[in-house]
Every structure is written in C-alpha cells, then in structure tokens.
Design a protein around this motif. Structure first.
Motif, PDB file in Angstrom:
ATOM      1  N   SER A  17       0.833  -1.210   0.000  1.00 34.43           N
ATOM      2  CA  SER A  17       0.000   0.000   0.000  1.00 34.43           C
ATOM      3  C   SER A  17       0.866   1.258   0.000  1.00 34.43           C
ATOM      4  O   SER A  17       0.472   2.284  -0.562  1.00 34.43           O
ATOM      5  CB  SER A  17      -1.014  -0.011   1.152  1.00 34.43           C
ATOM      6  N   ALA A  18       2.081   1.177   0.570  1.00 30.97           N
ATOM      7  CA  ALA A  18       3.000   2.333   0.503  1.00 30.97           C
ATOM      8  C   ALA A  18       3.469   2.528  -0.944  1.00 30.97           C
ATOM      9  O   ALA A  18       3.630   3.661  -1.415  1.00 30.97           O
ATOM     10  CB  ALA A  18       4.190   2.118   1.431  1.00 30.97           C
ATOM     11  N   ARG A  21       0.748   4.249  -2.836  1.00 28.61           N
ATOM     12  CA  ARG A  21       0.740   5.686  -2.529  1.00 28.61           C
ATOM     13  C   ARG A  21       1.841   6.404  -3.317  1.00 28.61           C
ATOM     14  O   ARG A  21       1.620   7.452  -3.912  1.00 28.61           O
ATOM     15  CB  ARG A  21       0.945   5.875  -1.016  1.00 28.61           C
ATOM     16  N   LEU A  24       0.873   6.733  -6.946  1.00 25.62           N
ATOM     17  CA  LEU A  24      -0.175   7.746  -7.157  1.00 25.62           C
ATOM     18  C   LEU A  24       0.414   9.144  -7.048  1.00 25.62           C
ATOM     19  O   LEU A  24       0.031  10.045  -7.793  1.00 25.62           O
ATOM     20  CB  LEU A  24      -1.321   7.542  -6.151  1.00 25.62           C
ATOM     21  N   GLU A  25       1.377   9.318  -6.111  1.00 25.39           N
ATOM     22  CA  GLU A  25       2.035  10.635  -5.990  1.00 25.39           C
ATOM     23  C   GLU A  25       2.770  11.005  -7.270  1.00 25.39           C
ATOM     24  O   GLU A  25       2.923  12.169  -7.594  1.00 25.39           O
ATOM     25  CB  GLU A  25       3.021  10.628  -4.816  1.00 25.39           C
ATOM     26  N   LYS A  42      -8.175  -0.118   2.400  1.00 24.41           N
ATOM     27  CA  LYS A  42      -7.117   0.888   2.413  1.00 24.41           C
ATOM     28  C   LYS A  42      -6.828   1.369   0.986  1.00 24.41           C
ATOM     29  O   LYS A  42      -6.648   2.561   0.745  1.00 24.41           O
ATOM     30  CB  LYS A  42      -5.847   0.257   3.009  1.00 24.41           C
ATOM     31  N   LEU A  46      -7.293   5.113  -0.805  1.00 23.79           N
ATOM     32  CA  LEU A  46      -6.221   5.853  -1.503  1.00 23.79           C
ATOM     33  C   LEU A  46      -6.678   6.311  -2.892  1.00 23.79           C
ATOM     34  O   LEU A  46      -5.989   7.069  -3.553  1.00 23.79           O
ATOM     35  CB  LEU A  46      -4.975   4.969  -1.653  1.00 23.79           C
ATOM     36  N   PRO A 190       8.603   3.781   3.373  1.00 22.97           N
ATOM     37  CA  PRO A 190       8.192   4.752   2.338  1.00 22.97           C
ATOM     38  C   PRO A 190       9.326   5.080   1.360  1.00 22.97           C
ATOM     39  O   PRO A 190       9.066   5.383   0.188  1.00 22.97           O
ATOM     40  CB  PRO A 190       7.786   5.997   3.153  1.00 22.97           C
ATOM     41  N   ARG A 194       9.161   4.496  -2.627  1.00 22.88           N
ATOM     42  CA  ARG A 194       9.479   5.549  -3.617  1.00 22.88           C
ATOM     43  C   ARG A 194      10.466   4.999  -4.646  1.00 22.88           C
ATOM     44  O   ARG A 194      10.324   5.231  -5.840  1.00 22.88           O
ATOM     45  CB  ARG A 194      10.065   6.759  -2.877  1.00 22.88           C
ATOM     46  N   ASP A 305       5.649  10.663  11.069  1.00 23.41           N
ATOM     47  CA  ASP A 305       4.568   9.899  10.436  1.00 23.41           C
ATOM     48  C   ASP A 305       3.755   9.098  11.449  1.00 23.41           C
ATOM     49  O   ASP A 305       2.564   8.852  11.257  1.00 23.41           O
ATOM     50  CB  ASP A 305       5.139   8.934   9.372  1.00 23.41           C
TER      51      ASP A 305
END
Ligand SMILES: NC(=O)c1ccc[n+]([C@@H]2O[C@H](COP(=O)([O-])OP(=O)(O)OC[C@H]3O[C@@H](n4cnc5c(N)ncnc54)[C@H](OP(=O)(O)O)[C@@H]3O)[C@@H](O)[C@H]2O)c1
Length: 314
Positions: A17-18, A21, A24-25, A42, A46, A190, A194, A305
C-alpha cells in the motif's frame, strides 16, 4: 500524456500500500492485484479503482491479470507468503514465495511485461538457511534465466517493521534491539516504496537486470538507533534487548519442532544476530536513486509519520 499503468502484486500488504501511494504521488495509474479475499479498504481509500483478482498459486489467474487491457508498463512484486500478515490471515506458506513467484515470472514473460520490479531482501544470496531470504534469490535467478527484464531491490530491515512494535516502545523511552551489539542495515519503507515507483516509471532500461541493495547510509546498532530516537523526540530513549535471554535457550528446540513460519523467523533472527544483514554495495543505490537516506532523517520522518512528534510548521 497518458498515465503509465503499473500493476502492484501484494498491493494490500504493508509495503504494497505504501508503493501504491508512491505511484499515485507520481501520477501513475495503479492496477492493484489482490486476492478474492484481500481487504481492499485501504486501497480504495487511496483512490484505487482498477483491481485485478489473482493468486500467485494460480497461474491462470495471473495470466489473466497480466494480460488485462490496456497492458501495464511494469509490475511491482511485493507479495509475501511467509509473512506474519498472510500467515495470520490466510494460512499461507512458503509455496507463494517459491512456486507462486515462479508462476508470476512465467506469467510476466508470457504477457510481455516490459519490466518487473522485485522487492527482494538484502544479502539474500548468502542466506541459504533462511527460507524466505533464499527464495528471493531463487526468484532473482529465475527472472534472469527467463530473460524477463527486472530490477531487484534488496531491502534492508524495515525501520517500521510489518507488525510495528517500535512506535509503542519508543513512546515509553525504549528502542527494542533485536540483535544487541550487532549492526543491521535498515530502510524506512516509504523510501523503498518511492524507489520501487521510480524503478517502475522512470529508470532507463539500461538500469535493469541487476540487484540493488537498498538501505540507509550506514548500518545501525540498537544504541545508534536509540540516539537517533532521542534526538528526534527530544527525550531519552535507550536500547534494550527485544527478547529476554531465556528465549534464546529454547529457540533451537522451537526451530526444530515449530511450524515452518516460526522456523523461518528464527532462522532470520539468527542470521541478523550473526551480522549477516549488512550491505557491501551502496554505490548502485546512490547512482540510481541519489544520496542514501540517513538513519537520523529516516528516524525523524518515522517519528513524524507515527505521530510521535508534532509536525513542524513549514
Ligand atoms: N519486513 C522487512 O523487514 C522486509 C525486509 C526486506 C524485504 N521485505 C519484503 O517486502 C515485501 C512486502 O512485505 P510486507 O511486510 O509489506 O508484506 P505483507 O504486509 O505481509 O503483505 C503480503 C502481501 O502479499 C499478498 N499475498 C500473500 N500471498 C499471496 C498469494 N498467494 N497471491 C497473491 N498475493 C499474496 C497479501 O495479500 P492478502 O492481503 O490477500 O493477504 C499481501 O498483500 C515482502 O516481499 C518481504 O519479503 C520485507
């Protein structure tokens, strides 16, 4: 320009799920591969709307998922059969990590997937006695053998462990040290997410077909982590052994007779405590993704966080 489509395998997991995210960013279109039984809450929160249902242990379902139109530009594989999450929820076992990942590589190759980003494990090629580590190495080798374009991100231990025991402990001034006196390479998940998104979307094809260690700038001992938490929180945090010494007296017995999932965890712990979980190659990470995150900065972001400190006004 149309958003690139990336399929995330294991999207409902902690790291998965990270990764969603992070994608999507970067304005990618996420196609979440989930099982029929996966909790999608979750992912839906998002903003994910594109789901494909497949199980790594069912080759036909994988084939269907990876040939869904329009085709994805990349697949990020973050599923794990031997983790506490799936063992608890679905009674999974190592079959997912062995046969399942083999099925995924076959399906990707058959579907002509341009690149697979594999979430692998640091030094997995040197840990034959730790099943879920060595199985990552088997998958890396199979990707190369099948000539499926790939990038394996060999991650250090997650600072935010899957079952996050760190935050509640540091709140009470204690950093739980799983390998006292031994340095371990870590990564804040995270950051790994990335990197996975960048590997799927941005890295040139010339960067593919290799394994990259992914970790912070230096390996950290418990006291070093405790110092970083002390600075981030502005109050003392001390490293204390995560397990009482008695546990280590009975571990060999548990390792012999316990269930496979527990045996795997014990083998991994023994490997960590021998100092095996340390990168010997940080240059590739720097070359592909820039300066390595520092322990100090990773801990500071983790504290923010997790709500352990108030966010600073920017
Ligand atoms: N924790 C660490 O320190 C660490 C370090 C280095 C690398 N890693 C790697 O990081 C990756 C992610 O770990 P995590 O902690 O985020 O895992 P996790 O939370 O346990 O998530 C596992 C995911 O795999 C899915 N899955 C399990 N069996 C499957 C199957 N047969 N078919 C399809 N999907 C299946 C689960 O789906 P359901 O929701 O349906 O169960 C879930 O989405 C793993 O590959 C792990 O080896 C972890």
């Amino acid at each position: 320009m149309e958003a690139k489509i990336v399929t995330v395998v294991g999207a409902s997991g902690t790291l998965g799920s990270a990764i969603v995210r992070a994608l999507l960013e970067k304005r990618a279109h996420v196609r979440a591969m989930v099982r029929a039984t996966s909790d999608r809450t979750k992912l839906e929160s998002l903003g994910v709307t594109d789901f494909v249902v497949a199980d790594l242990n069912n080759p036909a379902s994988l084939q269907q998922a990876l040939t869904a139109e329009p085709r994805a530009e990349a697949v990020i594989a973050s599923a794990a059969g031997f983790s506490a999450h799936s063992a608890r929820t679905k009674g999974d076992n190592s079959r997912t990590d062995t046969e399942g990942y083999r099925n995924l590589v076959d399906a990707a190759k058959n579907a002509g997937v341009p690149r697979v980003v594999l979430i692998s494990i640091l030094e997995c090629d040197k840990a034959p006695k730790v099943p879920h580590f060595s199985q990552k190495f088997v998958t890396e080798k199979y990707l190369a053998e099948k000539r499926q374009p790939y990038l394996a991100l060999r991650a250090g231990a997650f600072l935010d462990r899957a079952q996050d025991v760190v935050a509640p402990k540091v709140r009470n001034g204690v950093f739980p040290d799983i390998a006292p006196g031994v340095a371990i390479d870590m990564i804040y998940s995270p950051d790994l997410a990335r990197y996975a998104a960048e590997a799927a979307l941005d890295l040139p094809a010339s960067a593919l077909n290799q394994s990259i260690d992914v970790c912070c700038n230096v390996p950290a001992t418990g006291p070093l982590m405790a110092e970083a938490f002390t600075r981030a929180l502005g109050r003392p945090v001390v490293a204390k052994p995560a397990f009482p010494p008695l546990i280590f007296a009975i571990l060999p017995l548990v390792a012999r007779f316990g269930p496979p999932h527990l045996r795997d965890q014990i083998a991994a712990l023994a490997w960590l405590r021998k100092g095996g979980y340390v990168s010997h190659e940080r240059q590739k990470q720097k070359a592909l993704f820039g300066e390595l995150p520092t322990i100090e900065d990773s801990v500071a972001r983790y504290c923010r966080d997790k709500g352990l400190v108030k966010p600073t006004a920017s």
